[in-house]
Write an enzyme that holds these catalytic residues in place. Structure first.
Site, PDB file in Angstrom:
ATOM      1  N   SER A  35      43.978  46.954  44.870  1.00  0.00           N
ATOM      2  CA  SER A  35      42.385  47.825  43.900  1.00  0.00           C
ATOM      3  C   SER A  35      41.561  47.157  44.262  1.00  0.00           C
ATOM      4  O   SER A  35      40.381  47.837  43.899  1.00  0.00           O
ATOM      5  CB  SER A  35      43.031  47.821  42.610  1.00  0.00           C
ATOM      6  OG  SER A  35      43.054  46.579  42.219  1.00  0.00           O
ATOM      7  N   ASP A 325      37.380  46.379  33.587  1.00  0.00           N
ATOM      8  CA  ASP A 325      39.156  46.746  32.666  1.00  0.00           C
ATOM      9  C   ASP A 325      39.129  45.677  32.791  1.00  0.00           C
ATOM     10  O   ASP A 325      39.298  45.062  32.825  1.00  0.00           O
ATOM     11  CB  ASP A 325      39.724  48.094  32.988  1.00  0.00           C
ATOM     12  CG  ASP A 325      39.926  48.171  34.778  1.00  0.00           C
ATOM     13  OD1 ASP A 325      39.975  46.590  35.344  1.00  0.00           O
ATOM     14  OD2 ASP A 325      40.929  48.969  35.682  1.00  0.00           O
ATOM     15  N   HIS A 328      40.174  43.788  36.175  1.00  0.00           N
ATOM     16  CA  HIS A 328      39.437  44.093  38.077  1.00  0.00           C
ATOM     17  C   HIS A 328      37.775  44.202  37.021  1.00  0.00           C
ATOM     18  O   HIS A 328      37.340  44.538  35.676  1.00  0.00           O
ATOM     19  CB  HIS A 328      39.242  45.820  38.712  1.00  0.00           C
ATOM     20  CG  HIS A 328      40.345  46.601  38.704  1.00  0.00           C
ATOM     21  ND1 HIS A 328      41.140  47.023  37.850  1.00  0.00           N
ATOM     22  CD2 HIS A 328      41.285  46.099  39.532  1.00  0.00           C
ATOM     23  CE1 HIS A 328      42.554  47.609  38.574  1.00  0.00           C
ATOM     24  NE2 HIS A 328      42.418  47.110  39.568  1.00  0.00           N
TER      25      HIS A 328
END
Length: 350
Positions: A35, A325, A328
Protein backbone atom coordinates in the site's frame (compact mmCIF):
# COMPACT_ATOMS: atom_id res chain seq x y z
CA UNK A 1 21.45 28.69 -50.87
CA UNK A 2 19.13 29.87 -48.09
CA UNK A 3 20.62 30.50 -44.68
CA UNK A 4 18.75 30.20 -41.42
CA UNK A 5 19.54 32.54 -38.57
CA UNK A 6 18.55 30.83 -35.32
CA UNK A 7 18.58 33.05 -32.28
CA UNK A 8 20.93 31.84 -29.52
CA UNK A 9 17.96 31.19 -27.21
CA UNK A 10 16.16 28.96 -29.75
CA UNK A 11 19.41 27.11 -30.48
CA UNK A 12 19.92 26.61 -26.76
CA UNK A 13 16.39 25.16 -26.36
CA UNK A 14 16.91 22.80 -29.31
CA UNK A 15 20.28 21.60 -27.98
CA UNK A 16 18.93 21.17 -24.45
CA UNK A 17 16.02 19.13 -25.77
CA UNK A 18 18.33 16.91 -27.83
CA UNK A 19 20.66 16.40 -24.86
CA UNK A 20 17.77 15.56 -22.55
CA UNK A 21 16.38 13.01 -25.03
CA UNK A 22 19.81 11.46 -25.55
CA UNK A 23 20.48 11.42 -21.81
CA UNK A 24 17.07 10.18 -20.69
CA UNK A 25 18.46 7.13 -18.96
CA UNK A 26 15.31 6.51 -16.93
CA UNK A 27 12.51 6.19 -19.52
CA UNK A 28 9.98 4.74 -17.06
CA UNK A 29 9.30 4.04 -13.38
CA UNK A 30 8.19 0.45 -12.65
CA UNK A 31 6.73 -0.17 -9.20
CA UNK A 32 6.29 -3.29 -7.07
CA UNK A 33 5.11 -3.55 -3.48
CA UNK A 34 2.29 -2.88 -1.03
CA UNK A 35 0.00 0.00 0.00
CA UNK A 36 2.97 2.37 0.33
CA UNK A 37 3.10 2.41 -3.48
CA UNK A 38 -0.21 0.88 -4.71
CA UNK A 39 -1.76 3.48 -7.02
CA UNK A 40 -5.08 1.67 -7.34
CA UNK A 41 -4.65 -1.99 -8.34
CA UNK A 42 -6.75 -3.18 -5.41
CA UNK A 43 -9.76 -1.32 -6.81
CA UNK A 44 -10.00 -4.08 -9.40
CA UNK A 45 -9.74 -7.19 -7.24
CA UNK A 46 -12.25 -8.53 -4.68
CA UNK A 47 -10.72 -7.33 -1.40
CA UNK A 48 -11.57 -5.15 1.59
CA UNK A 49 -8.13 -3.53 1.33
CA UNK A 50 -9.24 -0.53 -0.70
CA UNK A 51 -9.05 3.23 -0.57
CA UNK A 52 -11.21 4.22 -3.55
CA UNK A 53 -13.58 6.43 -1.55
CA UNK A 54 -13.49 9.81 0.17
CA UNK A 55 -11.71 11.27 2.05
CA UNK A 56 -8.85 9.34 0.42
CA UNK A 57 -7.51 11.36 -2.49
CA UNK A 58 -9.03 14.63 -1.37
CA UNK A 59 -5.71 16.44 -2.10
CA UNK A 60 -4.96 14.40 -5.22
CA UNK A 61 -5.11 16.32 -8.54
CA UNK A 62 -8.83 16.63 -9.23
CA UNK A 63 -9.65 15.85 -5.58
CA UNK A 64 -10.70 12.28 -6.27
CA UNK A 65 -10.01 8.95 -4.57
CA UNK A 66 -7.81 6.74 -6.76
CA UNK A 67 -7.14 3.77 -4.52
CA UNK A 68 -3.97 5.31 -3.09
CA UNK A 69 -3.90 5.00 0.70
CA UNK A 70 -3.22 8.69 1.06
CA UNK A 71 -4.82 12.12 0.87
CA UNK A 72 -2.78 12.74 -2.30
CA UNK A 73 0.20 11.37 -4.14
CA UNK A 74 2.63 8.62 -3.13
CA UNK A 75 6.43 8.72 -2.95
CA UNK A 76 6.57 6.74 -6.22
CA UNK A 77 4.50 9.45 -7.92
CA UNK A 78 6.91 12.14 -6.72
CA UNK A 79 9.90 10.10 -7.91
CA UNK A 80 8.32 9.77 -11.36
CA UNK A 81 7.78 13.53 -11.52
CA UNK A 82 11.34 14.23 -10.32
CA UNK A 83 12.67 12.25 -13.29
CA UNK A 84 10.62 14.39 -15.66
CA UNK A 85 8.09 11.62 -16.25
CA UNK A 86 4.38 11.62 -15.37
CA UNK A 87 3.19 13.20 -12.10
CA UNK A 88 1.45 9.94 -11.21
CA UNK A 89 2.29 6.29 -11.88
CA UNK A 90 -0.81 4.47 -13.19
CA UNK A 91 -2.06 1.17 -11.76
CA UNK A 92 -1.62 -1.75 -14.15
CA UNK A 93 -5.08 -3.21 -13.50
CA UNK A 94 -6.91 0.09 -14.09
CA UNK A 95 -8.79 -0.33 -17.41
CA UNK A 96 -8.86 3.42 -17.99
CA UNK A 97 -5.15 3.21 -18.90
CA UNK A 98 -3.50 1.35 -21.75
CA UNK A 99 -0.02 0.33 -22.80
CA UNK A 100 0.76 3.81 -24.16
CA UNK A 101 0.20 5.16 -20.63
CA UNK A 102 2.27 2.38 -19.08
CA UNK A 103 5.24 2.92 -21.43
CA UNK A 104 6.59 5.65 -19.11
CA UNK A 105 5.52 4.15 -15.81
CA UNK A 106 3.44 1.34 -14.36
CA UNK A 107 2.53 0.12 -10.89
CA UNK A 108 1.97 -3.55 -10.02
CA UNK A 109 1.78 -3.00 -6.24
CA UNK A 110 -1.09 -4.25 -4.09
CA UNK A 111 -2.10 -2.88 -0.69
CA UNK A 112 -1.93 -5.52 2.03
CA UNK A 113 0.60 -7.76 0.32
CA UNK A 114 4.02 -8.90 1.51
CA UNK A 115 6.98 -11.05 0.62
CA UNK A 116 5.18 -14.03 2.17
CA UNK A 117 2.31 -15.45 0.08
CA UNK A 118 0.33 -16.05 3.27
CA UNK A 119 0.40 -12.28 3.95
CA UNK A 120 -1.40 -11.64 0.65
CA UNK A 121 -3.95 -14.30 1.62
CA UNK A 122 -4.99 -12.40 4.79
CA UNK A 123 -6.94 -9.79 2.80
CA UNK A 124 -7.12 -11.61 -0.53
CA UNK A 125 -4.74 -9.29 -2.36
CA UNK A 126 -2.12 -9.77 -5.08
CA UNK A 127 0.86 -11.87 -3.95
CA UNK A 128 4.34 -10.76 -4.93
CA UNK A 129 4.78 -13.62 -7.42
CA UNK A 130 1.63 -12.45 -9.21
CA UNK A 131 3.02 -8.91 -9.45
CA UNK A 132 5.97 -10.48 -11.31
CA UNK A 133 3.57 -12.36 -13.62
CA UNK A 134 1.81 -9.06 -14.44
CA UNK A 135 5.23 -7.58 -15.21
CA UNK A 136 5.91 -10.39 -17.71
CA UNK A 137 2.52 -9.71 -19.33
CA UNK A 138 3.38 -6.00 -19.46
CA UNK A 139 6.65 -6.79 -21.26
CA UNK A 140 4.78 -8.67 -24.00
CA UNK A 141 2.33 -5.78 -24.41
CA UNK A 142 5.19 -3.26 -24.52
CA UNK A 143 7.03 -5.25 -27.21
CA UNK A 144 3.84 -5.49 -29.30
CA UNK A 145 3.31 -1.73 -28.89
CA UNK A 146 6.85 -0.41 -29.47
CA UNK A 147 8.74 -3.29 -31.04
CA UNK A 148 11.22 -5.52 -29.22
CA UNK A 149 14.24 -3.21 -29.38
CA UNK A 150 12.50 -0.14 -27.93
CA UNK A 151 10.70 -2.26 -25.36
CA UNK A 152 13.99 -3.85 -24.26
CA UNK A 153 15.58 -0.40 -23.92
CA UNK A 154 12.74 0.71 -21.66
CA UNK A 155 12.90 -2.46 -19.54
CA UNK A 156 16.67 -2.13 -19.07
CA UNK A 157 16.67 1.63 -18.64
CA UNK A 158 13.76 1.91 -16.23
CA UNK A 159 14.08 2.57 -12.53
CA UNK A 160 12.41 -0.16 -10.49
CA UNK A 161 10.92 0.94 -7.18
CA UNK A 162 10.21 -1.79 -4.62
CA UNK A 163 8.49 -1.04 -1.30
CA UNK A 164 7.22 -3.98 0.72
CA UNK A 165 7.64 -5.89 4.00
CA UNK A 166 5.77 -4.19 6.84
CA UNK A 167 2.60 -6.25 6.35
CA UNK A 168 4.51 -9.50 6.81
CA UNK A 169 5.11 -8.52 10.42
CA UNK A 170 2.15 -6.39 11.48
CA UNK A 171 -0.64 -8.01 9.44
CA UNK A 172 0.63 -11.57 9.46
CA UNK A 173 3.31 -12.72 11.92
CA UNK A 174 2.17 -10.74 14.97
CA UNK A 175 -1.57 -10.95 14.22
CA UNK A 176 -2.14 -14.55 13.12
CA UNK A 177 -0.83 -17.76 14.76
CA UNK A 178 0.36 -19.81 11.77
CA UNK A 179 3.75 -18.26 11.04
CA UNK A 180 4.49 -17.76 14.75
CA UNK A 181 3.98 -21.49 15.29
CA UNK A 182 6.39 -22.28 12.46
CA UNK A 183 9.15 -19.69 12.88
CA UNK A 184 10.90 -17.67 15.56
CA UNK A 185 11.02 -13.99 14.57
CA UNK A 186 14.64 -14.38 13.48
CA UNK A 187 13.78 -17.45 11.37
CA UNK A 188 10.83 -15.60 9.83
CA UNK A 189 13.09 -12.72 8.82
CA UNK A 190 15.46 -15.20 7.16
CA UNK A 191 12.46 -16.75 5.39
CA UNK A 192 11.44 -13.34 4.04
CA UNK A 193 15.00 -12.51 2.98
CA UNK A 194 15.06 -15.75 0.98
CA UNK A 195 11.87 -14.73 -0.83
CA UNK A 196 13.26 -11.22 -1.43
CA UNK A 197 16.43 -12.68 -2.98
CA UNK A 198 14.46 -14.87 -5.40
CA UNK A 199 12.24 -11.91 -6.30
CA UNK A 200 15.17 -9.59 -7.03
CA UNK A 201 16.93 -12.25 -9.10
CA UNK A 202 13.71 -12.83 -11.06
CA UNK A 203 13.51 -9.12 -11.90
CA UNK A 204 17.15 -9.21 -12.96
CA UNK A 205 16.47 -12.16 -15.28
CA UNK A 206 13.56 -10.18 -16.73
CA UNK A 207 15.81 -7.23 -17.57
CA UNK A 208 15.82 -4.96 -14.51
CA UNK A 209 19.17 -3.18 -14.05
CA UNK A 210 18.40 -0.08 -11.95
CA UNK A 211 16.57 -0.42 -8.68
CA UNK A 212 15.60 1.49 -5.55
CA UNK A 213 14.84 -1.21 -2.99
CA UNK A 214 13.09 0.15 0.09
CA UNK A 215 13.48 -1.17 3.62
CA UNK A 216 10.88 -0.75 6.34
CA UNK A 217 10.14 2.30 8.43
CA UNK A 218 10.01 2.62 12.24
CA UNK A 219 6.73 0.72 12.21
CA UNK A 220 6.39 0.95 15.98
CA UNK A 221 5.65 4.67 15.50
CA UNK A 222 2.59 4.11 13.31
CA UNK A 223 -0.42 5.54 15.17
CA UNK A 224 -2.10 2.11 15.20
CA UNK A 225 0.94 0.56 16.90
CA UNK A 226 1.19 3.41 19.40
CA UNK A 227 -2.40 3.01 20.54
CA UNK A 228 -2.00 -0.76 20.95
CA UNK A 229 1.35 -0.43 22.77
CA UNK A 230 0.20 -1.74 26.16
CA UNK A 231 3.65 -1.42 27.73
CA UNK A 232 3.82 2.32 27.13
CA UNK A 233 0.51 3.60 25.68
CA UNK A 234 0.73 6.17 22.85
CA UNK A 235 4.52 5.85 22.66
CA UNK A 236 6.35 4.20 19.77
CA UNK A 237 6.66 0.44 20.21
CA UNK A 238 10.35 -0.11 20.82
CA UNK A 239 10.21 -3.82 20.00
CA UNK A 240 8.69 -3.17 16.57
CA UNK A 241 11.24 -0.45 15.84
CA UNK A 242 14.11 -2.71 16.91
CA UNK A 243 12.73 -5.37 14.57
CA UNK A 244 12.64 -2.86 11.69
CA UNK A 245 16.29 -1.97 12.34
CA UNK A 246 17.24 -5.68 12.43
CA UNK A 247 15.33 -6.50 9.24
CA UNK A 248 16.79 -3.49 7.40
CA UNK A 249 20.25 -4.72 8.33
CA UNK A 250 19.47 -8.08 6.74
CA UNK A 251 18.06 -6.39 3.64
CA UNK A 252 21.17 -4.22 3.35
CA UNK A 253 23.41 -7.30 3.45
CA UNK A 254 21.26 -8.94 0.76
CA UNK A 255 21.56 -5.86 -1.46
CA UNK A 256 25.32 -5.75 -0.98
CA UNK A 257 25.56 -9.45 -1.92
CA UNK A 258 23.41 -9.08 -5.05
CA UNK A 259 25.25 -5.95 -6.22
CA UNK A 260 28.40 -8.12 -6.32
CA UNK A 261 26.73 -11.17 -7.89
CA UNK A 262 24.43 -9.70 -10.55
CA UNK A 263 26.53 -8.31 -13.38
CA UNK A 264 25.28 -4.92 -14.59
CA UNK A 265 22.68 -4.62 -11.80
CA UNK A 266 22.72 -1.61 -9.50
CA UNK A 267 20.47 -1.79 -6.44
CA UNK A 268 20.22 1.23 -4.17
CA UNK A 269 19.06 0.29 -0.69
CA UNK A 270 16.60 3.03 0.27
CA UNK A 271 16.42 2.68 4.05
CA UNK A 272 13.51 4.87 5.20
CA UNK A 273 14.07 4.30 8.91
CA UNK A 274 16.22 7.32 9.78
CA UNK A 275 14.36 9.92 7.71
CA UNK A 276 10.94 8.80 8.96
CA UNK A 277 12.19 8.57 12.56
CA UNK A 278 13.45 12.14 12.17
CA UNK A 279 10.10 13.32 10.78
CA UNK A 280 8.17 11.57 13.57
CA UNK A 281 10.37 12.84 16.41
CA UNK A 282 11.02 16.36 15.02
CA UNK A 283 8.03 17.14 12.81
CA UNK A 284 8.47 20.91 13.18
CA UNK A 285 11.77 20.73 11.28
CA UNK A 286 9.77 19.56 8.27
CA UNK A 287 6.90 22.02 8.55
CA UNK A 288 4.66 19.43 10.21
CA UNK A 289 2.90 19.60 13.56
CA UNK A 290 1.31 16.25 14.51
CA UNK A 291 3.13 12.92 14.44
CA UNK A 292 1.56 10.80 17.20
CA UNK A 293 -1.89 10.57 15.62
CA UNK A 294 -3.21 10.66 12.06
CA UNK A 295 -5.46 13.07 10.18
CA UNK A 296 -8.33 10.66 9.56
CA UNK A 297 -10.94 10.20 12.28
CA UNK A 298 -9.54 9.96 15.80
CA UNK A 299 -6.17 9.42 14.16
CA UNK A 300 -5.55 6.37 16.34
CA UNK A 301 -6.90 3.30 14.56
CA UNK A 302 -8.85 4.22 11.42
CA UNK A 303 -7.71 3.11 7.98
CA UNK A 304 -9.44 1.72 4.92
CA UNK A 305 -13.21 1.57 5.35
CA UNK A 306 -13.01 2.90 8.91
CA UNK A 307 -11.54 6.06 7.42
CA UNK A 308 -14.80 7.06 5.75
CA UNK A 309 -15.99 10.45 4.58
CA UNK A 310 -18.66 10.69 7.28
CA UNK A 311 -16.19 10.72 10.16
CA UNK A 312 -16.57 14.21 11.68
CA UNK A 313 -13.20 14.07 13.44
CA UNK A 314 -11.06 14.00 10.28
CA UNK A 315 -8.64 16.93 10.20
CA UNK A 316 -9.12 19.80 7.77
CA UNK A 317 -5.44 20.23 6.81
CA UNK A 318 -3.48 17.04 6.22
CA UNK A 319 -0.32 19.06 5.54
CA UNK A 320 0.12 19.47 9.29
CA UNK A 321 0.21 15.72 9.86
CA UNK A 322 2.90 13.09 9.38
CA UNK A 323 0.26 10.36 8.98
CA UNK A 324 -2.91 10.40 6.91
CA UNK A 325 -4.55 7.32 8.43
CA UNK A 326 -3.34 5.09 11.27
CA UNK A 327 -0.98 3.20 8.95
CA UNK A 328 -0.06 5.47 6.03
CA UNK A 329 1.77 8.78 5.61
CA UNK A 330 0.30 11.97 4.23
CA UNK A 331 1.17 13.29 0.80
CA UNK A 332 3.48 15.84 2.43
CA UNK A 333 5.43 13.11 4.24
CA UNK A 334 5.61 11.10 1.01
CA UNK A 335 7.09 14.10 -0.76
CA UNK A 336 9.68 14.71 1.97
CA UNK A 337 10.77 11.06 1.86
CA UNK A 338 10.82 10.99 -1.95
CA UNK A 339 12.95 14.17 -2.08
CA UNK A 340 15.33 12.69 0.49
CA UNK A 341 15.95 9.57 -1.61
CA UNK A 342 15.95 11.36 -4.95
CA UNK A 343 19.12 13.21 -3.99
CA UNK A 344 20.84 9.80 -4.00
CA UNK A 345 18.91 8.30 -6.93
CA UNK A 346 19.67 11.14 -9.35
CA UNK A 347 23.41 10.62 -8.80
CA UNK A 348 23.16 6.86 -9.31
CA UNK A 349 20.58 6.76 -12.10
CA UNK A 350 20.74 9.93 -14.22
Amino acid sequence: MATHNFSPSILCIVLTTLVSIAGAKVPAIIVFGDSSVDSGNNNFIPTMARANFEPYGRDFPGGRPTGRFCNGRLSSDFTSEAYGLKRTVPAYLDPSYNISDFATGVCFASAGTGYDNSTADVLGVIPLWKEVEYFKEYQHKLAAYLGHRKADNIIRGSLYLVSIGTNDFLENYYTLPDRRSQFSISQYQDFLIGIAEVFLKDLYKLGARKMSFTGISPMGCLPLERVTNLNDPFSCSRSYNDLAIDFNGRLRRLVSKLNKELVGMRIYFANPYDIIWDIVTKPDLYGLEVSSSACCGTGLFEMGFLCGQDNPLTCSDANKYVFWDAFHPTEKTNQIVSNYFFKHLKNLFH
